[in-house]
Design an enzyme around this catalytic site. Sequence first.
Site, PDB file in Angstrom:
ATOM      1  N   THR A 179       0.845  -1.191   0.000  1.00 50.26           N
ATOM      2  CA  THR A 179       0.000   0.000   0.000  1.00 50.26           C
ATOM      3  C   THR A 179       0.879   1.239   0.000  1.00 50.26           C
ATOM      4  O   THR A 179       1.910   1.267   0.666  1.00 50.26           O
ATOM      5  CB  THR A 179      -0.948   0.034   1.209  1.00 50.26           C
ATOM      6  OG1 THR A 179      -1.639   1.282   1.204  1.00 50.26           O
ATOM      7  CG2 THR A 179      -0.241  -0.152   2.536  1.00 50.26           C
ATOM      8  N   GLU A 324      -4.685  -2.994   4.624  1.00 53.26           N
ATOM      9  CA  GLU A 324      -4.347  -3.624   5.897  1.00 53.26           C
ATOM     10  C   GLU A 324      -5.484  -4.486   6.442  1.00 53.26           C
ATOM     11  O   GLU A 324      -5.304  -5.250   7.383  1.00 53.26           O
ATOM     12  CB  GLU A 324      -4.015  -2.533   6.945  1.00 53.26           C
ATOM     13  CG  GLU A 324      -2.724  -1.787   6.717  1.00 53.26           C
ATOM     14  CD  GLU A 324      -2.841  -0.615   5.751  1.00 53.26           C
ATOM     15  OE1 GLU A 324      -3.786  -0.591   4.941  1.00 53.26           O
ATOM     16  OE2 GLU A 324      -1.975   0.269   5.785  1.00 53.26           O
ATOM     17  N   LYS A 434      -6.117  10.498  -3.187  1.00 58.26           N
ATOM     18  CA  LYS A 434      -6.578   9.254  -3.798  1.00 58.26           C
ATOM     19  C   LYS A 434      -7.410   9.601  -5.027  1.00 58.26           C
ATOM     20  O   LYS A 434      -8.504  10.131  -4.917  1.00 58.26           O
ATOM     21  CB  LYS A 434      -7.400   8.431  -2.802  1.00 58.26           C
ATOM     22  CG  LYS A 434      -7.340   6.954  -3.141  1.00 58.26           C
ATOM     23  CD  LYS A 434      -7.978   6.094  -2.089  1.00 58.26           C
ATOM     24  CE  LYS A 434      -7.564   4.636  -2.292  1.00 58.26           C
ATOM     25  NZ  LYS A 434      -8.412   3.707  -1.560  1.00 58.26           N
ATOM     26  N   TRP A 439      -3.549   5.781  -5.155  1.00 61.35           N
ATOM     27  CA  TRP A 439      -2.844   6.763  -4.349  1.00 61.35           C
ATOM     28  C   TRP A 439      -1.855   7.583  -5.168  1.00 61.35           C
ATOM     29  O   TRP A 439      -1.148   7.056  -6.025  1.00 61.35           O
ATOM     30  CB  TRP A 439      -2.048   6.096  -3.238  1.00 61.35           C
ATOM     31  CG  TRP A 439      -2.897   5.439  -2.199  1.00 61.35           C
ATOM     32  CD1 TRP A 439      -2.990   4.110  -1.960  1.00 61.35           C
ATOM     33  CD2 TRP A 439      -3.767   6.075  -1.263  1.00 61.35           C
ATOM     34  NE1 TRP A 439      -3.870   3.882  -0.930  1.00 61.35           N
ATOM     35  CE2 TRP A 439      -4.360   5.060  -0.488  1.00 61.35           C
ATOM     36  CE3 TRP A 439      -4.109   7.412  -1.016  1.00 61.35           C
ATOM     37  CZ2 TRP A 439      -5.271   5.335   0.531  1.00 61.35           C
ATOM     38  CZ3 TRP A 439      -5.017   7.678  -0.001  1.00 61.35           C
ATOM     39  CH2 TRP A 439      -5.590   6.656   0.755  1.00 61.35           C
TER      40      TRP A 439
END
Length: 550
Positions: A179, A324, A434, A439
């Site tokens: 990420t 996550e 975003k 991202w």
Amino acid sequence: MPGGHAQTLRPFMWRAERLYPDTEIVSRTHEGRTRHTYAEYADRTARLANALDAHGIERDDRVATFCWNHTRHFETYFGVPNTGAQLHTINPLLPDEHIRYIVDDADDEIVFVDPSLAEKIAGAAEGAAEFEGVDFVAMGSSEIDALDAPAYEEFIADRSTEYDWPDLDGDQPAGLCYTSGTTGKPKGVEYTQSMLWSHTMASQTPQGIPMEDSDVVMPVVPMFHVNAWGMPFTATAAGAKHVYPGPSPDPADLAALIEEEGVTVSAGVPTVWLGLREYVEGGNEVDLSTLDTVIIGGAAAPRALIEWYDERDVEVLHAWGMTELSPIGTVSHLKHDLRETDYETQVKKRSKQGLVAPGLEFEVIDEDGEEVPWNGDDFGELRIRGPWVTKEYFKRPEANEAEFVDGWLKTGDVVTVDEDGYIQLVDRTKDVIKSGGEWISSVELENAIIAYDGVSEAAVVGVSHERWQERPVAFVVVTDGVDREELVERIETGLREEYPEWWVPDAVEFIDEVPKTATGKFSKKDLREQHGDQSLVEGAVPEADAPEEE
Ligand code: AMP
């Protein structure tokens, strides 16, 4: 718990193969639309596992994919983790530097690459020490010379359709996804077998994103993004038909698949569903009658979008999640007593990020370290924990220290919780943008821009955007005597060389000074208030109309 009693992915595939051998897995690919049954899928997956063994892949080795959504990619979803190896899905939209970093960090042995992405990965790999010793396989029927990659069909040909799938422990690493959600280097999130198992089981509850064996499930959310929100696993657990939209699907491709395959459940970021709406509004007739549910997440679902699909009898389920979290955290189902209320009340609730998924716990902590009351007004940072929430970052002890507290994951999302328990995102503590579900690191862009001669300060902020949810705008302070036009051209050309096109700010604006906080940090909030002129960016949403969530 070994011996076939552990929480692992194997039983989902086993069950689908036995109970639904004739149910289809359909895929749009660069070679046309393909169709396989679960029975054929199981055979091909076993052949893949045997081919990986023959290639020397062992338990705990990492096998990467650089692919869009298609059946071959889905074959790696069970074919890799069920052997005890770990599937690392790489996001091909990342800047080359990030790709090099994560291939090195993950220590990938082999990468399965789509032909349409071959040039991208070849560019990232060229002369890069990080790629030394990495083998490639081309996801199709033809090899890719530039990567010295044999064709996947060749790779799995002549392999046995039987494989003795091992008993794995629940703690066995099964997946890996990076990420870029916060500043700095991308962070790896490892998914164990039991995390993926529990995420699948929670998804299958009525308050998750449940599927039935009669469903036709089309994940538009990329399979390189947190396992396409786990949908390939959930759909298999249900014995549902799968439909994969292939490389870079546009609204016409999605419309054709929905109509021709009878899609009932689909999922993607708001940009996807805005695109389909635009396509329909542009005069294209699309039969959405089979479509029951669309799951929208990754960024806030605009209320108007929910209403548009409501009018067409398609239920929007707004969901919030994170890499996550494997990724699902909340889903905006209506509580039973709210189903009797008026449409306005209902749509307001459904526009929020939703109710925590069964199996997770959360708390919301304000700046004084106190838990906020559930009144829909007080806000704080969302912390979350549960069986499918990661407990640590891959090889990143310093990130663990910053992002976990007492076993809770600090999400970096600022939320309110109303009396009914609906969570709503109101801000983020993490300094990121975003755009279209992907991202963009504002800090990385700032560091790049500040390096240009004539720039003394640079700050990049996100502006609310109708189509992409957010777009970056750069605010620059220049030294005396700088030719501004020439500087903008230099910056834009330079950024284009270093970053993907969509990272390049939509506007570069000149200001006298970047506003600072009391501690001397850039105050992005003040910057947005003072200079965030929405007219700078085409398609920007005026502040007054911007969705409250973001
Ligand atoms: P990622 O790890 O790339 O999946 O990004 C997770 C982050 O995306 C979250 O922490 C939120 O900031 C944002 N996000 C995910 N879903 C939503 C949503 N439904 N509404 C607003 N932001 C969202």
